[in-house]
Design an enzyme around this catalytic site. Sequence first.
Site, PDB file in Angstrom:
ATOM      1  CG  ASP A 285      -3.753   8.129   8.342  1.00 53.48           C
ATOM      2  OD1 ASP A 285      -3.530   8.356   9.544  1.00 53.48           O
ATOM      3  OD2 ASP A 285      -4.211   8.995   7.583  1.00 53.48           O
TER       4      ASP A 285
ATOM      5  CG  ASP B 272      -2.197   0.820   1.017  1.00 53.63           C
ATOM      6  OD1 ASP B 272      -2.331   1.489  -0.027  1.00 53.63           O
ATOM      7  OD2 ASP B 272      -3.064   0.788   1.917  1.00 53.63           O
ATOM      8  CG  ASP B 273      -1.018   5.030  -0.734  1.00 57.02           C
ATOM      9  OD1 ASP B 273      -1.572   4.310   0.130  1.00 57.02           O
ATOM     10  OD2 ASP B 273      -1.597   6.001  -1.252  1.00 57.02           O
TER      11      ASP B 273
END
Length: 170
Positions: free
Chosen positions: A108, A104-105
Amino acid sequence: MADAQTPQPKAFPVSWDQFHRDARALTWRLASAGPFQAIVCVTRGGLVPAGIVARELEIRLIETVCVASYHDYQSQGALKVLKGVADTIANVGGGAGHGVLIVDDLVDTGKTAKIVRDLLPRAHFATVYAKPMGRPMVDTYITEVSQDTWIYFPWDTGLAFQPPIRNGSN
């Protein structure tokens, strides 16, 4: 409009060049963590780094898991799995994701990562960027940013003038 007591998120714009360098740096770290037989990218943010990682590690078996969480680009809403992982991928390496690399980028809060981890508990989870709340959910990442930082990815932005930080811009 936010009131004076509500802190504004710090802006962290990422260019295509920087993102490509960071994704390749992630691949260097992952090269010794494998071997991986398949990649599962978390859409949509994981599509670009997964493509780079797949090329660099020469992995051709690529799957997506589709989780919706950000609904207006800056606020995280209820999570919903729109598409799970195919059984053929989940069963790679004996099952539960062993031999699978999740990409994933960004991690969070870790809520999306937890959902994906539950689907593939033995997979190796990698992100390009990590925030403190979500960092425990990933095995490998490149850059940590503060929880109050908003990353502007190159696929979400266009070229525009940015005022100096000292003048009140993030």
